[in-house]
Scaffold this motif. Structure first.
Motif, PDB file in Angstrom:
ATOM      1  N   TYR A  20       1.858  11.600 -18.167  1.00 46.95           N
ATOM      2  CA  TYR A  20       1.027  12.554 -18.893  1.00 46.95           C
ATOM      3  C   TYR A  20       0.245  13.458 -17.945  1.00 46.95           C
ATOM      4  N   GLY A  71       6.960   8.278 -25.318  1.00 50.18           N
ATOM      5  CA  GLY A  71       7.139   8.614 -23.909  1.00 50.18           C
ATOM      6  C   GLY A  71       8.460   9.332 -23.732  1.00 50.18           C
ATOM      7  N   VAL A  72       8.891   9.385 -22.478  1.00 45.78           N
ATOM      8  CA  VAL A  72      10.129  10.095 -22.171  1.00 45.78           C
ATOM      9  C   VAL A  72      11.331   9.218 -22.534  1.00 45.78           C
ATOM     10  N   LEU A  95       0.111  -6.615 -17.355  1.00 48.26           N
ATOM     11  CA  LEU A  95      -1.042  -7.027 -18.150  1.00 48.26           C
ATOM     12  C   LEU A  95      -1.363  -8.510 -18.001  1.00 48.26           C
ATOM     13  N   LEU A 142      -6.668  -1.592 -19.522  1.00 49.15           N
ATOM     14  CA  LEU A 142      -5.661  -1.547 -18.459  1.00 49.15           C
ATOM     15  C   LEU A 142      -4.356  -0.992 -19.018  1.00 49.15           C
ATOM     16  N   GLY A 143      -4.069  -1.381 -20.266  1.00 48.43           N
ATOM     17  CA  GLY A 143      -2.833  -0.928 -20.901  1.00 48.43           C
ATOM     18  C   GLY A 143      -2.740   0.571 -20.974  1.00 48.43           C
ATOM     19  N   GLN A 183      10.590   4.184 -24.719  1.00 50.58           N
ATOM     20  CA  GLN A 183       9.496   3.329 -25.183  1.00 50.58           C
ATOM     21  C   GLN A 183       9.170   3.645 -26.629  1.00 50.58           C
ATOM     22  N   ALA A 233      -4.284 -10.095  -9.317  1.00 46.08           N
ATOM     23  CA  ALA A 233      -3.514  -8.846  -9.399  1.00 46.08           C
ATOM     24  C   ALA A 233      -2.402  -8.825  -8.358  1.00 46.08           C
ATOM     25  N   THR A 275      -1.660  -1.933  -9.959  1.00 48.44           N
ATOM     26  CA  THR A 275      -2.360  -2.940 -10.755  1.00 48.44           C
ATOM     27  C   THR A 275      -3.716  -3.264 -10.147  1.00 48.44           C
ATOM     28  N   LEU A 282       5.415  -3.479 -20.305  1.00 51.11           N
ATOM     29  CA  LEU A 282       4.008  -3.280 -19.954  1.00 51.11           C
ATOM     30  C   LEU A 282       3.269  -4.589 -19.787  1.00 51.11           C
ATOM     31  N   THR A 331       1.509  -8.459  -9.216  1.00 50.19           N
ATOM     32  CA  THR A 331       2.374  -7.412  -8.675  1.00 50.19           C
ATOM     33  C   THR A 331       3.606  -8.021  -8.023  1.00 50.19           C
ATOM     34  N   GLN A 355      -3.339  15.430 -21.604  1.00 45.45           N
ATOM     35  CA  GLN A 355      -2.681  14.454 -22.463  1.00 45.45           C
ATOM     36  C   GLN A 355      -3.304  13.080 -22.278  1.00 45.45           C
ATOM     37  N   GLN A 410       2.704   5.868 -16.659  1.00 45.98           N
ATOM     38  CA  GLN A 410       4.116   5.590 -16.891  1.00 45.98           C
ATOM     39  C   GLN A 410       4.786   6.733 -17.643  1.00 45.98           C
ATOM     40  N   ASN A 411       4.039   7.314 -18.609  1.00 47.85           N
ATOM     41  CA  ASN A 411       4.619   8.401 -19.387  1.00 47.85           C
ATOM     42  C   ASN A 411       4.485   9.736 -18.686  1.00 47.85           C
ATOM     43  N   LEU A 423      -2.171   2.231 -17.592  1.00 50.33           N
ATOM     44  CA  LEU A 423      -0.780   2.117 -17.154  1.00 50.33           C
ATOM     45  C   LEU A 423       0.145   3.016 -17.961  1.00 50.33           C
ATOM     46  N   LEU A 424      -0.057   3.051 -19.288  1.00 53.67           N
ATOM     47  CA  LEU A 424       0.804   3.880 -20.135  1.00 53.67           C
ATOM     48  C   LEU A 424       0.709   5.344 -19.755  1.00 53.67           C
TER      49      LEU A 424
END
Lengths: 182, 195, 192
Positions: free
Chosen positions: C129, A93-94, B101, C118-119, A116, B74, C75, B97, B78, C133, C126-127, C122-123
């Motif tokens: 993209y 990531g960034v 999760l 879900l991961g 990350q 959820a 979420t 993360l 949050t 991507q 978060q990144n 979120l990734l």
């Protein structure tokens, strides 16, 4: 017809629950957002003091490309350096990095704010053994000593060439951006 | 009543016996502190969701109960995420993360469906508390082993002095799997000896 | 550009393998890896759900939640999207491949609680993209998951005939084996 009504009833219940959830979260968000912003501000200030040692006062600079930058002044009010934040794209990531430099565009320090990368590998970029290398380097020296387009003086982390290159490129871009902004 | 509280700790330990909540147990147990933090966060969500689910179990239409439970969980996740970001930013950064999760941590939905939706508030709270504590203890166990062997520290304090070369593998993914597998094996062996 | 794509996909499959390096998707990893056939079927379903879920959640985040300043609903929104998608996939499989539906059993609806899905959603956001991507990342991650799953299933099928100490039978030996697999995958690290 009856089935449609059933579905509408169920759907409405779910929507009601979601609406309540949204309401509850909006409240929580309102309560915590200022605290979160404050935490970010404190972390940023600590980073600024780390990359510009000796600076006690910071002043925002407006750069033409909208980038965030600051002057660092010592206790007598003279500008001893500048800092800016770059976000090169690393492996996971960034990699948000703050780069400090003195008035001659020599790096005074870097601090990785957010990343990350892989723990045990790319994540070592945050360790002093890697990040400390940038101190005292000028633009020309900001390339990897191996596997880079020009031979520079930064030793990459073993098996983490991408992370190392990303950070090195980022720091070089920071120095060049500040030079061009002058 | 007391049984509801204690069953989650050893006999029905969610991680080591029921095999629930495995993802975070591998990912955030590289140190004891992270294990405690994750356990606490999960327990908090578990308590809140068990309580709320038990409260509304009478009025939820059966067909839509799983989505409703998920939304409730959820929401609390949050809230936990935002609160941790505001009050314990370093821990929040370490757990990353895996805080959002928590919503797919099978323990929470599992208990909501299997217990809280069929029992009163007090038993549900105790069940949640017991399961949460059991989970946290399991996380702490794995976290301690991995931190001691993999970094030579415990809660950040160096145990063996600077000359100790830690088994780096233990704080890496492979070590996580091995530690969990061996710990479960030991638990099974202890169960068999008792029988 | 090509380099970026390769790094993203190869990285997600081997070096940052979702299961063996990122610890996402462990529950189905341990639960469905008893037979290679089941593993392949589950893997296909996961690839499908992951790609769709990544795209749907990406749009939701950047075109609905962000403009409304409601990122705190991420979420909830994502998990509802995933749950609906899984329900949809379940119905499709039920109609088109009833045998597969039967053998996947409870594990199909469990894709909803698969932290990998879900991961990755979120990734991706978060990144930051782009859509391309995001899709590439999803492809890489789900293929990597499937690969790890099928590998483990192959090993477990052989282990059935081995003489394992009774305390280690079942979950413990699975985790220990996964640990060894993880060590093997560590060898890919120098690749990128």
């Amino acid at each position: 017809m009856k089935i449609a009504f059933e579905i509408i009833k169920i759907g409405a219940f779910l929507m009601a629950v979601c609406a309540l959830a949204a309401f509850g979260l909006a409240l929580t968000n309102r309560a915590t957002a200022p605290l979160i912003a404050e935490q970010k501000r404190i972390a940023r200030e600590l980073a600024m003091k780390e990359v510009l040692p000796g600076a006690v006062e910071f002043e925002d600079i407006e750069l033409s490309d909208g980038r965030l930058a600051f002057n660092g002044k010592n206790s007598s009010g003279e500008t001893i350096g500048m800092a800016t934040i770059v976000s090169p794209k690393g492996y996971g990531g960034v990699i948000e990095t703050m780069v400090g430099m003195d008035v001659d565009f020599k790096v005074t320090g870097i601090k990785i704010l957010n990343m990350q990368e892989t723990p045990g590998l790319g994540a070592k970029a945050g360790d002093l053994a890697f990040s400390g290398q940038f101190k005292g380097k000028t633009g020309e020296q900001l390339y990897l000593s191996d596997k880079d387009i020009k031979k520079g003086e930064i030793d990459a982390i073993t098996a983490s060439t991408i992370t190392s290159k990303a950070v090195t490129d980022g720091v070089r871009q920071a120095v060049e951006a500040m030079k061009n902004a002058e | 009543m007391l049984n509801e509280l204690t069953k989650g700790i050893f006999r029905e330990n969610p991680l080591l016996r029921l095999l629930l909540g495995t993802c975070p147990s591998l990912a955030v147990t590289s140190s004891l502190e992270n294990g405690i933090g994750m356990g606490a966060a999960t327990t908090f969500v578990l308590l809140c969701s068990n309580a709320l689910v038990s409260l509304i179990k009478g009025i939820v239409p059966s067909k839509v109960r799983i989505p409703v439970f998920v939304v409730i969980i959820a929401t609390f996740v949050t809230i936990t995420d935002l609160s941790m970001s505001a009050y314990v930013p370093d821990l929040h950064k370490n757990l990353g993360l895996f805080i959002p999760l928590i919503v797919v941590n099978c323990i929470i939905l599992g208990r909501a469906e299997a217990f809280a939706s069929k029992n009163g508030i007090l038993p549900s709270l105790l069940d949640g508390l017991g399961m949460g504590i059991g989970y946290t203890l399991a996380l702490c166990l794995i976290g301690s082993i991995r931190e001691i062997l993999g970094a030579g520290t415990l809660l950040g304090a160096s145990l063996f002095g600077p000359a100790y070369q830690p088994f780096l593998m233990f704080v890496l993914p492979a070590g996580a799997f091995l530690t969990l597998g061996l710990t479960m094996g030991v638990m099974n062996w202890l169960e068999k000896r008792k029988a | 550009m090509m380099n970026d794509i390769v790094v993203l996909v190869i990285g997600a499959i081997f070096v940052n393998n979702f299961v063996l390096a990122r610890f996402l998707g462990i529950c189905p990893f341990v639960g469905v890896s008893k037979r290679v056939g089941d593993a392949v079927g589950m893997g296909m379903a996961v690839i499908f759900v992951m790609i769709l879920a990544s795209v749907a959640s990406w749009f939701t985040f950047f075109y609905v939640l962000t403009p409304l300043n409601m990122e705190y609903m991420t979420t909830i929104a994502f998990i509802l999207i995933i749950a609906s998608l899984v329900q949809f996939v379940e119905n499709v499989i039920k109609k088109m491949a009833p045998a597969l539906y039967k053998s996947l059993g409870i594990y199909l609806p469990l894709i909803t609680t698969n932290c990998a899905v879900l991961g990755i959603a979120l990734l991706n956001v978060q990144n930051g993209y782009t859509l391309t991507q995001t899709v590439l990342h999803a492809v890489g991650a789900s293929v990597g998951f499937t690969m790890a799953l099928v590998l483990l299933a192959g090993i477990r099928e052989r282990l059935e005939r081995a003489d394992i100490p009774p305390s280690l039978k079942g979950a413990p030996i699975t985790f220990i084996t996964s640990g060894l697999l993880a060590i093997a995958f560590m060898g890919f690290i120098g690749m990128v």
